[in-house]
Scaffold this motif. Structure first.
Motif, PDB file in Angstrom:
ATOM      1  N   GLU A 245       0.937  -1.268   0.008  1.00 38.56           N
ATOM      2  CA  GLU A 245      -0.067  -0.052  -0.012  1.00 38.56           C
ATOM      3  C   GLU A 245       0.822   1.371   0.003  1.00 38.56           C
ATOM      4  O   GLU A 245       0.615   2.404  -0.411  1.00 38.56           O
ATOM      5  N   LYS A 246       2.154   1.148   0.650  1.00 40.96           N
ATOM      6  CA  LYS A 246       2.858   2.264   0.790  1.00 40.96           C
ATOM      7  C   LYS A 246       3.990   2.101  -0.327  1.00 40.96           C
ATOM      8  O   LYS A 246       5.211   1.504  -0.028  1.00 40.96           O
TER       9      LYS A 246
ATOM     10  N   ASP B 123       6.719   3.861  -1.132  1.00 42.87           N
ATOM     11  CA  ASP B 123       7.809   4.195  -0.813  1.00 42.87           C
ATOM     12  C   ASP B 123       8.790   3.044   0.103  1.00 42.87           C
ATOM     13  O   ASP B 123       9.876   3.225   0.223  1.00 42.87           O
ATOM     14  N   LEU B 124       8.087   1.884   0.270  1.00 39.04           N
ATOM     15  CA  LEU B 124       8.746   0.966   0.799  1.00 39.04           C
ATOM     16  C   LEU B 124       9.261   0.030  -0.148  1.00 39.04           C
ATOM     17  O   LEU B 124      10.184  -0.714   0.097  1.00 39.04           O
TER      18      LEU B 124
ATOM     19  N   THR C 179       3.896   0.013 -10.568  1.00 35.30           N
ATOM     20  CA  THR C 179       3.075   1.159 -10.090  1.00 35.30           C
ATOM     21  C   THR C 179       2.105   1.642 -11.373  1.00 35.30           C
ATOM     22  O   THR C 179       2.515   1.429 -12.314  1.00 35.30           O
TER      23      THR C 179
ATOM     24  N   GLY D 297      -0.825   1.912  -4.634  1.00 35.56           N
ATOM     25  CA  GLY D 297      -0.132   0.732  -4.320  1.00 35.56           C
ATOM     26  C   GLY D 297       0.867   0.501  -5.283  1.00 35.56           C
ATOM     27  O   GLY D 297       0.982   1.088  -6.305  1.00 35.56           O
TER      28      GLY D 297
END
Length: 153
Positions: free
Chosen positions: A10-11, A13-14, A36, A83
């Protein structure tokens, strides 16, 4: 037989950290992919439907590795909500280790342990046809209590 593990995050940036850890396991960069949804979709002609074309292309790629239509829709919904997907293809040992990394970093589970209808928090699935078979089927292996899903193709 190639084996691919897919993690939905969901993030987004991870994802960079997850990919670095997976590559540190010895995965060649060509076997680790991220996806993405584009911020904008380029229109290429009068009859161009770029968002639909993107979704069809992603759906086909997921189907090739064994994802069901319902799973593909959950992944597409996750991408549409901002996500990211991480794919890693390799040996059994490699993908097991990659799945562990994905799960440690919060890969979203798309199935409940008690049933086989794909689940993702915050996603409305009104138009998804429920899967009417076992949670473990040919081509797909969901590990109980994890977010990453294995596909053998």
């Amino acid at each position: 037989m190639p084996k691919t593990v897919v993690g939905l995050f969901e993030k987004p940036d991870l994802v960079d950290g997850v990919v670095r850890e997976i590559e540190a396991l010895g995965f060649p960069r060509i076997e680790v992919h991220t996806l993405t949804e584009p911020a904008t979709f380029e229109v290429t002609g009068v009859m161009s439907f770029p968002r639909i074309e993107f979704e069809v292309e992603v759906g086909r790629a997921l189907a090739r590795i064994g994802a069901t239509n319902a799973e593909s829709q959950v992944y597409l919904d996750g991408l549409g909500r901002g996500g990211a997907l991480v794919f890693a293809t390799g040996s059994d040992e490699q993908v097991d280790a990659a799945a562990k990394i994905m799960n440690q970093h919060g890969a979203v589970g798309i199935e409940e342990n008690i049933g086989s209808e794909p689940q993702m928090p915050g996603i409305v699935r009104e138009n998804i046809t429920p899967i009417r078979d076992r949670p473990v089927q040919a081509g797909r292996i969901q590990v109980s209590g994890s977010g990453a899903v294995f596909f053998v193709w």
